[in-house]
Design an enzyme around this catalytic site. Sequence first.
Site, PDB file in Angstrom:
ATOM      1  N   ASP A   1      45.431  34.431  38.932  1.00  0.00           N
ATOM      2  CA  ASP A   1      44.124  33.965  38.447  1.00  0.00           C
ATOM      3  C   ASP A   1      44.149  33.903  36.925  1.00  0.00           C
ATOM      4  O   ASP A   1      45.069  34.424  36.282  1.00  0.00           O
ATOM      5  CB  ASP A   1      42.946  34.783  38.998  1.00  0.00           C
ATOM      6  CG  ASP A   1      42.905  36.216  38.492  1.00  0.00           C
ATOM      7  OD1 ASP A   1      43.376  36.474  37.375  1.00  0.00           O
ATOM      8  OD2 ASP A   1      42.389  37.078  39.220  1.00  0.00           O
TER       9      ASP A   1
ATOM     10  N   ASP B   1      50.217  40.543  38.981  1.00  0.00           N
ATOM     11  CA  ASP B   1      48.795  40.902  38.940  1.00  0.00           C
ATOM     12  C   ASP B   1      48.667  42.366  38.565  1.00  0.00           C
ATOM     13  O   ASP B   1      49.643  43.111  38.613  1.00  0.00           O
ATOM     14  CB  ASP B   1      48.145  40.637  40.311  1.00  0.00           C
ATOM     15  CG  ASP B   1      46.678  40.229  40.170  1.00  0.00           C
ATOM     16  OD1 ASP B   1      46.096  40.445  39.088  1.00  0.00           O
ATOM     17  OD2 ASP B   1      46.117  39.690  41.137  1.00  0.00           O
TER      18      ASP B   1
ATOM     19  N   HIS C   1      42.229  47.266  34.196  1.00  0.00           N
ATOM     20  CA  HIS C   1      41.894  45.911  34.654  1.00  0.00           C
ATOM     21  C   HIS C   1      41.642  44.993  33.446  1.00  0.00           C
ATOM     22  O   HIS C   1      42.024  43.825  33.459  1.00  0.00           O
ATOM     23  CB  HIS C   1      40.671  45.963  35.567  1.00  0.00           C
ATOM     24  CG  HIS C   1      40.299  44.620  36.101  1.00  0.00           C
ATOM     25  ND1 HIS C   1      41.147  43.882  36.903  1.00  0.00           N
ATOM     26  CD2 HIS C   1      39.190  43.863  35.926  1.00  0.00           C
ATOM     27  CE1 HIS C   1      40.572  42.732  37.199  1.00  0.00           C
ATOM     28  NE2 HIS C   1      39.386  42.692  36.610  1.00  0.00           N
TER      29      HIS C   1
ATOM     30  N   ARG D   1      37.103  47.361  37.702  1.00  0.00           N
ATOM     31  CA  ARG D   1      36.732  45.953  37.924  1.00  0.00           C
ATOM     32  C   ARG D   1      35.257  45.707  37.666  1.00  0.00           C
ATOM     33  O   ARG D   1      34.837  44.561  37.484  1.00  0.00           O
ATOM     34  CB  ARG D   1      37.099  45.531  39.353  1.00  0.00           C
ATOM     35  CG  ARG D   1      38.569  45.134  39.490  1.00  0.00           C
ATOM     36  CD  ARG D   1      39.009  45.018  40.923  1.00  0.00           C
ATOM     37  NE  ARG D   1      38.421  43.878  41.616  1.00  0.00           N
ATOM     38  CZ  ARG D   1      38.777  43.514  42.850  1.00  0.00           C
ATOM     39  NH1 ARG D   1      39.725  44.197  43.496  1.00  0.00           N
ATOM     40  NH2 ARG D   1      38.214  42.495  43.439  1.00  0.00           N
TER      41      ARG D   1
ATOM     42  N   GLY E   1      44.409  39.568  49.514  1.00  0.00           N
ATOM     43  CA  GLY E   1      43.959  38.177  49.646  1.00  0.00           C
ATOM     44  C   GLY E   1      44.407  37.310  48.474  1.00  0.00           C
ATOM     45  O   GLY E   1      44.906  36.191  48.671  1.00  0.00           O
ATOM     46  N   THR E   2      44.260  37.837  47.248  1.00  0.00           N
ATOM     47  CA  THR E   2      44.603  37.036  46.063  1.00  0.00           C
ATOM     48  C   THR E   2      46.072  36.626  46.092  1.00  0.00           C
ATOM     49  O   THR E   2      46.414  35.448  45.956  1.00  0.00           O
ATOM     50  CB  THR E   2      44.312  37.844  44.776  1.00  0.00           C
ATOM     51  OG1 THR E   2      42.908  38.127  44.731  1.00  0.00           O
ATOM     52  CG2 THR E   2      44.739  37.081  43.525  1.00  0.00           C
TER      53      THR E   2
ATOM     54  N   THR F   1      42.876  43.931  48.887  1.00  0.00           N
ATOM     55  CA  THR F   1      42.997  43.376  50.241  1.00  0.00           C
ATOM     56  C   THR F   1      44.306  42.600  50.411  1.00  0.00           C
ATOM     57  O   THR F   1      44.746  42.371  51.534  1.00  0.00           O
ATOM     58  CB  THR F   1      41.843  42.405  50.530  1.00  0.00           C
ATOM     59  OG1 THR F   1      41.962  41.299  49.623  1.00  0.00           O
ATOM     60  CG2 THR F   1      40.492  43.070  50.358  1.00  0.00           C
TER      61      THR F   1
ATOM     62  N   LYS G   1      41.584  30.500  40.472  1.00  0.00           N
ATOM     63  CA  LYS G   1      40.985  31.164  41.646  1.00  0.00           C
ATOM     64  C   LYS G   1      39.500  31.363  41.368  1.00  0.00           C
ATOM     65  O   LYS G   1      39.114  31.694  40.263  1.00  0.00           O
ATOM     66  CB  LYS G   1      41.652  32.531  41.838  1.00  0.00           C
ATOM     67  CG  LYS G   1      41.052  33.408  42.908  1.00  0.00           C
ATOM     68  CD  LYS G   1      41.714  34.788  42.953  1.00  0.00           C
ATOM     69  CE  LYS G   1      41.024  35.777  42.050  1.00  0.00           C
ATOM     70  NZ  LYS G   1      41.518  37.172  42.190  1.00  0.00           N
TER      71      LYS G   1
HETATM   72  C1  R5P Z   1      41.200  40.535  40.075  1.00  0.00           C
HETATM   73  O1  R5P Z   1      40.639  40.123  39.070  1.00  0.00           O
HETATM   74  C2  R5P Z   1      42.441  41.365  40.029  1.00  0.00           C
HETATM   75  O2  R5P Z   1      43.262  41.028  38.962  1.00  0.00           O
HETATM   76  C3  R5P Z   1      43.204  41.262  41.330  1.00  0.00           C
HETATM   77  O3  R5P Z   1      43.608  39.920  41.499  1.00  0.00           O
HETATM   78  C4  R5P Z   1      42.359  41.665  42.484  1.00  0.00           C
HETATM   79  O4  R5P Z   1      41.815  42.922  42.232  1.00  0.00           O
HETATM   80  C5  R5P Z   1      43.151  41.716  43.767  1.00  0.00           C
HETATM   81  O5  R5P Z   1      42.281  41.949  44.847  1.00  0.00           O
HETATM   82  P1  R5P Z   1      42.612  41.454  46.321  1.00  0.00           P
HETATM   83  O6  R5P Z   1      43.975  41.992  46.653  1.00  0.00           O
HETATM   84  O7  R5P Z   1      41.528  42.073  47.176  1.00  0.00           O
HETATM   85  O8  R5P Z   1      42.535  39.967  46.328  1.00  0.00           O
END
Ligand code: R5P
Length: 317
Positions: A173, A223, A134, A100, A230-231, A228, A196
């Site tokens: 996102d 994804d 990623h 990332r 959260g997304t 976390t 997002k």
């Molecule tokens: C972000 O650009 C990635 O594609 C994922 O959405 C992100 O790594 C997810 O992270 P989290 O679960 O902490 O929101």
Amino acid sequence: MDLVIDELKVFAGNAHPGLAKSVCEYLGIPLGQSEAFKFANDNTFVRILENIRQRDVFIIQPTCAPANDNLMELLIMIDACKRASAGRITAVIPYYGYGRTDKKDQPRVPITGRLVADLLTAAGADRMLTLDLHAGQIQGFFNIPVDELTATPILTDYFKSKELSDLVVVAPDVGISKRARDVAESLNAPLAIIEKRRLGNNDSAEMLNVIGEVDGKVALTFDDEILTGGTIVNAAQALVESGVREVYCCATHPVFSKTAPKLIENSQFQEVVVTDTAPVSDDNRNGKIKVLSVASLLGEAIYRIHKGQSVGAMFND
Ligand code: R5P
């Protein structure tokens, strides 16, 4: 001296020995004997416990948490193999940590994804095999051949078998929207996108807009990784508020912070489907989390790399 071509050796560090064992079962070979541990001074020590002179060596080690320990152990294993005169060394990194951090998008920040590539090459890796980076451009951080596999067919086949009607695939996102479109095409479903915005450098995110028709549909978010949670949990909330009937999730990498499984358990999701590119401990499993294995995908790719066969052909219909 030529490679001892019929001698394929697979080794594992401490990050995910279970996956390495399953890969060896697919290949019909025993897992290579090695040890990797820390001395009291926190220094990692590795020893390869069998002859690998001129062998075609694959080391399976996702650089998931503890990321720095797992990365360092991998580098030291590569060094040990190089000094033991391995014929060729492939770093098999099912989850590429630090991926990332792949661009300089603020002043005075590193590009750690590139630094890790340089470290792997300096240690002696001849090739890299990975899954769902990623960003695909990370392949270009390496001056050695990179084979990037995708777990998308494993995830989409699972959802095809569920025969969900009125499906819409959702990119949580904009960054993942191109890959989500491929998933949508494969499931013969339309695509929606959630806008997002990240809030600073911590792990929190703010959901903004659902773009596309989702009202009355069954949503499947896609994804690359869940950290976390959260997304995806925010995405599920936004989708339910926009009128979806049910919401499912799939993602390749279960990076899972300590709080992610609980957040998922209490979320709007019916089911969250991930793969085993990183280990999911029993403590991190619950009724909503389903784990599909990438062992046969990795095993087949290792076999083809070893035999000099096409890896891309694995994904052609
Ligand atoms: C972000 O650009 C990635 O594609 C994922 O959405 C992100 O790594 C997810 O992270 P989290 O679960 O902490 O929101």
